[in-house]
Scaffold this motif. Structure first.
Motif, PDB file in Angstrom:
ATOM      1  N   THR A   1       1.009  -1.084   0.299  1.00 48.90           N
ATOM      2  CA  THR A   1      -0.015  -0.155  -0.067  1.00 48.90           C
ATOM      3  C   THR A   1       0.398   1.756  -0.016  1.00 48.90           C
ATOM      4  OG1 THR A   1      -1.795  -1.526   1.329  1.00 48.90           O
ATOM      5  CG2 THR A   1      -1.935   1.294   1.165  1.00 48.90           C
ATOM      6  N   CYS A   2       2.116   1.282   0.942  1.00 50.28           N
ATOM      7  CA  CYS A   2       2.687   2.425   0.688  1.00 50.28           C
ATOM      8  C   CYS A   2       3.575   3.104  -0.318  1.00 50.28           C
ATOM      9  CB  CYS A   2       3.374   2.572   2.311  1.00 50.28           C
ATOM     10  SG  CYS A   2       2.967   2.282   3.807  1.00 50.28           S
ATOM     11  N   PHE A   3       4.253   1.594  -0.983  1.00 48.35           N
ATOM     12  CA  PHE A   3       4.865   2.097  -1.994  1.00 48.35           C
ATOM     13  C   PHE A   3       3.805   1.994  -3.534  1.00 48.35           C
ATOM     14  CE2 PHE A   3       5.563   0.225  -6.329  1.00 48.35           C
ATOM     15  CZ  PHE A   3       7.170   0.264  -6.420  1.00 48.35           C
ATOM     16  N   ASN A   4       2.922   1.967  -2.841  1.00 48.20           N
ATOM     17  CA  ASN A   4       1.690   2.142  -4.110  1.00 48.20           C
ATOM     18  C   ASN A   4       1.001   3.541  -4.163  1.00 48.20           C
ATOM     19  OD1 ASN A   4       1.468  -0.154  -5.766  1.00 48.20           O
ATOM     20  ND2 ASN A   4      -0.351  -0.866  -4.920  1.00 48.20           N
ATOM     21  N   ARG A   5       1.317   4.147  -2.693  1.00 46.18           N
ATOM     22  CA  ARG A   5       1.184   5.561  -2.804  1.00 46.18           C
ATOM     23  C   ARG A   5       1.931   6.942  -2.594  1.00 46.18           C
ATOM     24  NH1 ARG A   5      -1.460   5.180   3.294  1.00 46.18           N
ATOM     25  NH2 ARG A   5      -3.582   4.459   2.993  1.00 46.18           N
ATOM     26  N   PHE A   6       3.190   5.949  -2.400  1.00 43.11           N
ATOM     27  CA  PHE A   6       4.522   7.024  -3.370  1.00 43.11           C
ATOM     28  C   PHE A   6       4.881   7.246  -4.641  1.00 43.11           C
ATOM     29  CE2 PHE A   6       8.961   6.771  -4.335  1.00 43.11           C
ATOM     30  CZ  PHE A   6       8.901   8.475  -3.828  1.00 43.11           C
ATOM     31  N   ILE A   7       4.720   5.718  -5.043  1.00 44.61           N
ATOM     32  CA  ILE A   7       4.318   5.775  -6.430  1.00 44.61           C
ATOM     33  C   ILE A   7       3.580   6.552  -7.793  1.00 44.61           C
ATOM     34  CG2 ILE A   7       3.254   3.292  -7.926  1.00 44.61           C
ATOM     35  CD1 ILE A   7       7.240   4.489  -8.290  1.00 44.61           C
ATOM     36  N   GLN A   8       2.627   6.957  -6.887  1.00 48.82           N
ATOM     37  CA  GLN A   8       1.571   7.303  -7.544  1.00 48.82           C
ATOM     38  C   GLN A   8       2.129   9.173  -7.408  1.00 48.82           C
ATOM     39  OE1 GLN A   8      -2.026   5.944  -5.197  1.00 48.82           O
ATOM     40  NE2 GLN A   8      -2.237   4.562  -7.006  1.00 48.82           N
ATOM     41  N   THR A   9       2.887   9.217  -6.366  1.00 52.23           N
ATOM     42  CA  THR A   9       3.004  10.711  -6.661  1.00 52.23           C
ATOM     43  C   THR A   9       4.491  11.117  -7.559  1.00 52.23           C
ATOM     44  OG1 THR A   9       4.808  10.434  -4.776  1.00 52.23           O
ATOM     45  CG2 THR A   9       2.378  10.832  -4.219  1.00 52.23           C
ATOM     46  N   VAL A  10       4.416  10.227  -8.172  1.00 48.93           N
ATOM     47  CA  VAL A  10       6.035  10.652  -9.172  1.00 48.93           C
ATOM     48  C   VAL A  10       5.746  11.081 -10.962  1.00 48.93           C
ATOM     49  CG1 VAL A  10       7.983   9.217 -10.245  1.00 48.93           C
ATOM     50  CG2 VAL A  10       6.810   8.391  -7.921  1.00 48.93           C
ATOM     51  N   VAL A  11       6.610  11.968 -11.256  1.00 48.18           N
ATOM     52  CA  VAL A  11       6.144  13.103 -11.593  1.00 48.18           C
ATOM     53  C   VAL A  11       6.659  12.632 -12.427  1.00 48.18           C
ATOM     54  CG1 VAL A  11       4.809  14.253 -11.334  1.00 48.18           C
ATOM     55  CG2 VAL A  11       7.310  14.830 -11.663  1.00 48.18           C
ATOM     56  N   PRO A  12       6.880  12.697 -14.329  1.00 49.70           N
ATOM     57  CA  PRO A  12       7.968  12.762 -15.010  1.00 49.70           C
ATOM     58  C   PRO A  12       8.680  14.500 -15.112  1.00 49.70           C
ATOM     59  CG  PRO A  12       5.788  12.730 -15.870  1.00 49.70           C
ATOM     60  CD  PRO A  12       5.541  12.896 -15.063  1.00 49.70           C
ATOM     61  N   GLU A  13       9.699  13.968 -15.659  1.00 45.94           N
ATOM     62  CA  GLU A  13      11.835  15.121 -15.365  1.00 45.94           C
ATOM     63  C   GLU A  13      11.214  15.442 -16.503  1.00 45.94           C
ATOM     64  OE1 GLU A  13      12.594  17.273 -12.578  1.00 45.94           O
ATOM     65  OE2 GLU A  13      13.292  15.551 -12.010  1.00 45.94           O
ATOM     66  N   TYR A  14      11.057  16.891 -16.769  1.00 37.43           N
ATOM     67  CA  TYR A  14      11.751  17.670 -18.176  1.00 37.43           C
ATOM     68  C   TYR A  14      12.183  18.855 -18.155  1.00 37.43           C
ATOM     69  CZ  TYR A  14       6.489  16.691 -18.250  1.00 37.43           C
ATOM     70  OH  TYR A  14       4.569  15.878 -18.876  1.00 37.43           O
ATOM     71  N   LEU A  15      12.683  18.594 -18.926  1.00 39.15           N
ATOM     72  CA  LEU A  15      14.013  19.621 -19.344  1.00 39.15           C
ATOM     73  C   LEU A  15      15.116  18.842 -19.098  1.00 39.15           C
ATOM     74  CD1 LEU A  15      12.383  22.489 -19.328  1.00 39.15           C
ATOM     75  CD2 LEU A  15      12.037  21.427 -21.323  1.00 39.15           C
ATOM     76  N   ASP A  16      16.220  19.846 -19.262  1.00 43.15           N
ATOM     77  CA  ASP A  16      17.885  19.018 -18.505  1.00 43.15           C
ATOM     78  C   ASP A  16      18.465  20.046 -17.773  1.00 43.15           C
ATOM     79  OD1 ASP A  16      18.944  21.644 -19.176  1.00 43.15           O
ATOM     80  OD2 ASP A  16      20.277  20.610 -21.449  1.00 43.15           O
ATOM     81  N   ARG A  17      19.431  19.270 -16.729  1.00 44.49           N
ATOM     82  CA  ARG A  17      19.627  19.544 -15.534  1.00 44.49           C
ATOM     83  C   ARG A  17      20.301  21.193 -15.469  1.00 44.49           C
ATOM     84  NH1 ARG A  17      23.518  16.349 -16.646  1.00 44.49           N
ATOM     85  NH2 ARG A  17      24.584  17.204 -16.362  1.00 44.49           N
ATOM     86  N   LYS A  18      20.543  21.563 -16.627  1.00 48.64           N
ATOM     87  CA  LYS A  18      20.519  23.703 -16.220  1.00 48.64           C
ATOM     88  C   LYS A  18      19.763  23.979 -17.048  1.00 48.64           C
ATOM     89  CE  LYS A  18      25.046  22.836 -18.451  1.00 48.64           C
ATOM     90  NZ  LYS A  18      25.210  21.465 -18.815  1.00 48.64           N
ATOM     91  N   GLU A  19      18.516  24.107 -17.367  1.00 47.02           N
ATOM     92  CA  GLU A  19      17.373  24.567 -17.561  1.00 47.02           C
ATOM     93  C   GLU A  19      16.382  24.389 -16.417  1.00 47.02           C
ATOM     94  OE1 GLU A  19      15.450  24.244 -21.795  1.00 47.02           O
ATOM     95  OE2 GLU A  19      16.398  22.630 -21.431  1.00 47.02           O
ATOM     96  N   ARG A  20      16.457  23.022 -15.839  1.00 42.45           N
ATOM     97  CA  ARG A  20      15.371  23.347 -14.513  1.00 42.45           C
ATOM     98  C   ARG A  20      16.563  23.940 -13.415  1.00 42.45           C
ATOM     99  NH1 ARG A  20      15.766  17.837 -15.384  1.00 42.45           N
ATOM    100  NH2 ARG A  20      17.059  16.829 -13.646  1.00 42.45           N
ATOM    101  N   GLN A  21      17.116  24.006 -13.114  1.00 45.32           N
ATOM    102  CA  GLN A  21      17.863  24.646 -11.827  1.00 45.32           C
ATOM    103  C   GLN A  21      17.773  26.276 -12.498  1.00 45.32           C
ATOM    104  OE1 GLN A  21      22.369  23.311 -11.679  1.00 45.32           O
ATOM    105  NE2 GLN A  21      21.489  20.791 -11.628  1.00 45.32           N
ATOM    106  N   ILE A  22      18.152  27.251 -13.468  1.00 49.69           N
ATOM    107  CA  ILE A  22      18.051  28.006 -13.682  1.00 49.69           C
ATOM    108  C   ILE A  22      16.705  28.599 -13.530  1.00 49.69           C
ATOM    109  CG2 ILE A  22      17.901  29.503 -15.881  1.00 49.69           C
ATOM    110  CD1 ILE A  22      20.059  28.560 -16.878  1.00 49.69           C
ATOM    111  N   ALA A  23      15.525  27.619 -13.530  1.00 52.43           N
ATOM    112  CA  ALA A  23      14.279  28.097 -13.904  1.00 52.43           C
ATOM    113  C   ALA A  23      13.794  28.298 -12.075  1.00 52.43           C
ATOM    114  CB  ALA A  23      12.948  27.518 -14.580  1.00 52.43           C
TER     115      ALA A  23
END
Length: 346
Positions: free
Chosen positions: A120-142
Motif C-alpha cells: 500500500t505505501c509503495f503504491n501511494r508513493f509511486i503515484q506521486t512520482v512525476v516525469p522529469e522535463y528538460l535538462d539539469r541546467k534548464e531546471r536549475q535556472i528556472a
C-alpha cells in the motif's frame, strides 16, 4: 503560454503571519512535487505540518515544470521517467536486495511497509512520482529564479530546506540572494562535485563506493550553472553551457584521509582555490541517511563546500543515533525525529 511559473502553498497555524515568525521554504527533488512534504505514504503528516506545529510558517513549492507548475502541454522528447524497479532498488526496498550496491543498504528499516510493488505505501508513493522535463541546467535556472521571486514576495529572510536536487536549487538561490536566506539544509543533495558515484551495473541509478569525474556533470561543483565564485570561475559562453567538455573550474583527484576514499576537489596547483563568499554568509547543513546510497558520497560534497570556505555541518543520521533511513527519509516512519534534529541544528 506561460512557462517557468511556480505553484506555492502557504501553511501556517496563525491567522496572520507575524514579522517574528521565520518562514521555511521546502523544495522538492527530482520526479517529485510539493505533495511529498504534506503527507507520508503511511498516512502520517509530512514535514510541512511538523514545522508548522513547531511555530514556523511553511511554504511548499512545486518547482517549475513539476506538478501544478508544469506549463508544458505537449510531449517532450527529453522527458525522463522514474521506474518502479529504480524506486524499489534505490529508495524503498533496500533491505531486500540480494547483492546491495552499498554496504549500509541492509540497515534500511524506516520505510513503512515492505517497500515492494503491491504494498500500500509503495503504491501511494509511486503515484506521486512525476516525469522529469528538460535538462539539469534548464531546471536549475528556472528553479533558482522562481524561488528568488518567492523570497521577494515573502519579504523576510527564510530557511531553505531542499531534498535531492531541491537542495542544489537552495544553494543556487542562497548564492544569488544571500540577504534573503537565513540557513540552508541540504537533505541528501545531488552530488558529488564534478562527478558521480553511480556504477556500471545500472547506467543511471546504480551506486557504489567509487567516485569518478565525469565531464559536464556539476561543472560548478554543486551545480551545473554558474555560481558567484571569488575569483570568478571561467565565464561560459552560450555554447559552453551546453557543452560537456566545458571546464570552468580546474579540479583534481584528492584522497580524503578521514574517509579513506577518493573525491574530486578544486585543483590548488592550477590557480587559487575559488571561494563562495555569498554562501559564507549563512550556515549550511548536509543531512545523510544511514541506509541511503548518499552515505557513499555526501561526505565528498561537504569537502567541496568546506574547500570553498563555507561553514557546513554534515548531519550523519547514524552518528546522531537515528538509524535505518534511506534517501526518502522525510517520508519514513521516524521523519518527526529527523525534523526535530534539523530544528536543533537551526
Amino acid at each position: 503560454m506561460v512557462s517557468g511559473q511556480m505553484f506555492v502553498e502557504r501553511i501556517s497555524s496563525y491567522y496572520e503571519d507575524h514579522a517574528s515568525i521565520i518562514p521555511i521554504i521546502l523544495i522538492h527533488g527530482d520526479h517529485q512535487t510539493g505533495a511529498g512534504w504534506l503527507r507520508k505514504p503511511d498516512g502520517g503528516k509530512g514535514w510541512a505540518h511538523s514545522f508548522v506545529s513547531r511555530g514556523f510558517v511553511v511554504f511548499v513549492v512545486d518547482l517549475p515544470f513539476h506538478g501544478r507548475s508544469t506549463g508544458i502541454t505537449t510531449p517532450d522528447p527529453r522527458t525522463t521517467f522514474l521506474t518502479s524497479d529504480v524506486v524499489e532498488s534505490q529508495m524503498t526496498a533496500l533491505r531486500h536486495a540480494e547483492n546491495p550496491e552499498w554496504p549500509s543498504a541492509k540497515t534500511h528499516t524506516q520505510w513503512p511497509g515492505s517497500g515492494l510493488r503491491g504494498d500500500t505505501c509503495f503504491n501511494r508513493f509511486i503515484q506521486t512520482v512525476v516525469p522529469e522535463y528538460l535538462d539539469r541546467k534548464e531546471r536549475q535556472i528556472a528553479g533558482q529564479q522562481a524561488v528568488i521571486s518567492l523570497l521577494q514576495a515573502i519579504r523576510r529572510p527564510a530557511i531553505l530546506i531542499g531534498h535531492g536536487s531541491g537542495a542544489n536549487i537552495a544553494w543556487l538561490v542562497a548564492d544569488s540572494a544571500p540577504q534573503c536566506v537565513k540557513a540552508v539544509v541540504a537533505v541528501e543533495p545531488v552530488g558529488p562535485a564534478f562527478g558521480s558515484a553511480m556504477t556500471g551495473r545500472n547506467d543511471k541509478f546504480g551506486h557504489g563506493p567509487d567516485i569518478e569525474a565525469i565531464q559536464g556533470v556539476r561543472q560548478f561543483g554543486i551545480a551545473d550553472i554558474p555560481l558567484n565564485f571569488d575569483p570568478p570561475a571561467e565565464p561560459p559562453s552560450s555554447g559552453d553551457l551546453l557543452s560537456s567538455s566545458f571546464q570552468p573550474i580546474p579540479y583534481i583527484k584528492a584522497f580524503a584521509t578521514d574517509m579513506k576514499a577518493i573525491c574530486f576537489l578544486q585543483d590548488p596547483n592550477r590557480g587559487p582555490v575559488r571561494k563562495l563568499p555569498n554562501l559564507q554568509q549563512m550556515p549550511h547543513a548536509v543531512l545523510t541517511g544511514e541506509a541511503s546510497p548518499h552515505s557513499m558520497f555526501d561526505w565528498a560534497t561537504v569537502k567541496f563546500l568546506e574547500q570553498a570556505g563555507i561553514k557546513v555541518e554534515h548531519i550523519d543520521l547514524k552518528r546522531a543515533g537515528i538509524h535505518g533511513n534511506g534517501h526518502l527519509c522525510f517520508l519514513e516512519k521516524n521523519s518527526d525525529m529527523i525534523a526535530d534534529l534539523i530544528l536543533s541544528w537551526l
